[in-house]
Design an enzyme around this catalytic site. Sequence first.
Site, PDB file in Angstrom:
ATOM      1  N   HIS A 180       0.904  -1.295  -0.152  1.00 31.88           N
ATOM      2  CA  HIS A 180       0.393   0.042   0.165  1.00 31.88           C
ATOM      3  C   HIS A 180       0.948   0.826  -0.087  1.00 31.88           C
ATOM      4  O   HIS A 180       1.890   1.033   0.300  1.00 31.88           O
ATOM      5  CB  HIS A 180      -0.485  -0.193   0.950  1.00 31.88           C
ATOM      6  N   CYS A 196       3.223  -4.195   6.775  1.00 35.39           N
ATOM      7  CA  CYS A 196       2.775  -4.784   5.991  1.00 35.39           C
ATOM      8  C   CYS A 196       3.567  -4.081   4.794  1.00 35.39           C
ATOM      9  O   CYS A 196       4.715  -3.047   5.187  1.00 35.39           O
ATOM     10  CB  CYS A 196       1.574  -3.530   5.379  1.00 35.39           C
TER      11      CYS A 196
END
Length: 220
Positions: A180, A196
């Site tokens: 992301h 992440c």
Amino acid sequence: MIRVLRAAKPLAVIALPLLIAACTTVQPQPPATASYSAIPPHVAQRYAAIETEKFKVPAVDLDDLQPRNMRQLVDYPTKHRPGTLVVDPHQRFLYLVQEHGKALRYGVGVGKAGLEFTGTATVQRKAQWPRWTPTPDMIRRDPRRYAKWSGGMAGGESNPLGARALYLFKNGNDTLYRIHGTNEPETIGEAVSSGCIRMMNQDVIDLYNRIPSGSKVVVL
């Protein structure tokens, strides 16, 4: 065949306990500084502000833009087919494999922990300006910070998932692992989150536009 002009970097899908804090920053280290003269103007332009998005994407401060982390086409002989994403969490690069032994390489930020996962996953979902919701474990661990977002945070400039998110699944199950964007571009190249893989918003928009849902991801 995939167009080229940019670069990639690695990642890692994490066990559930680690994914709990995914996408949040944990004590970032001071970033190394790159001089303005080290970055060609046509390259710096790739990280200029974007005014055509639903929300404004600020320019990346050139003092935070280390040359190694800028997207670029590199030699990358590999057995993986063009279109595959290869994540190297140790070197902190994500590679989009191209034809003829090349890859588009992106600098990424990775988790301080969370390198347990190795193997393959699939980009099963793509989202623009995604909504972010902390997991129940995140809220239990730090209710003062996360409880107010138990219902989710709408996409926007302050959202920790940034301008785009790629959702990784394995064997049909959501790994809770994401590639992301970030509103903290100075953390690219660092191990600062608990999960992440984060990219500069300009880079994650570029990657999002290059790959379809169903793309294969290989985590080294």
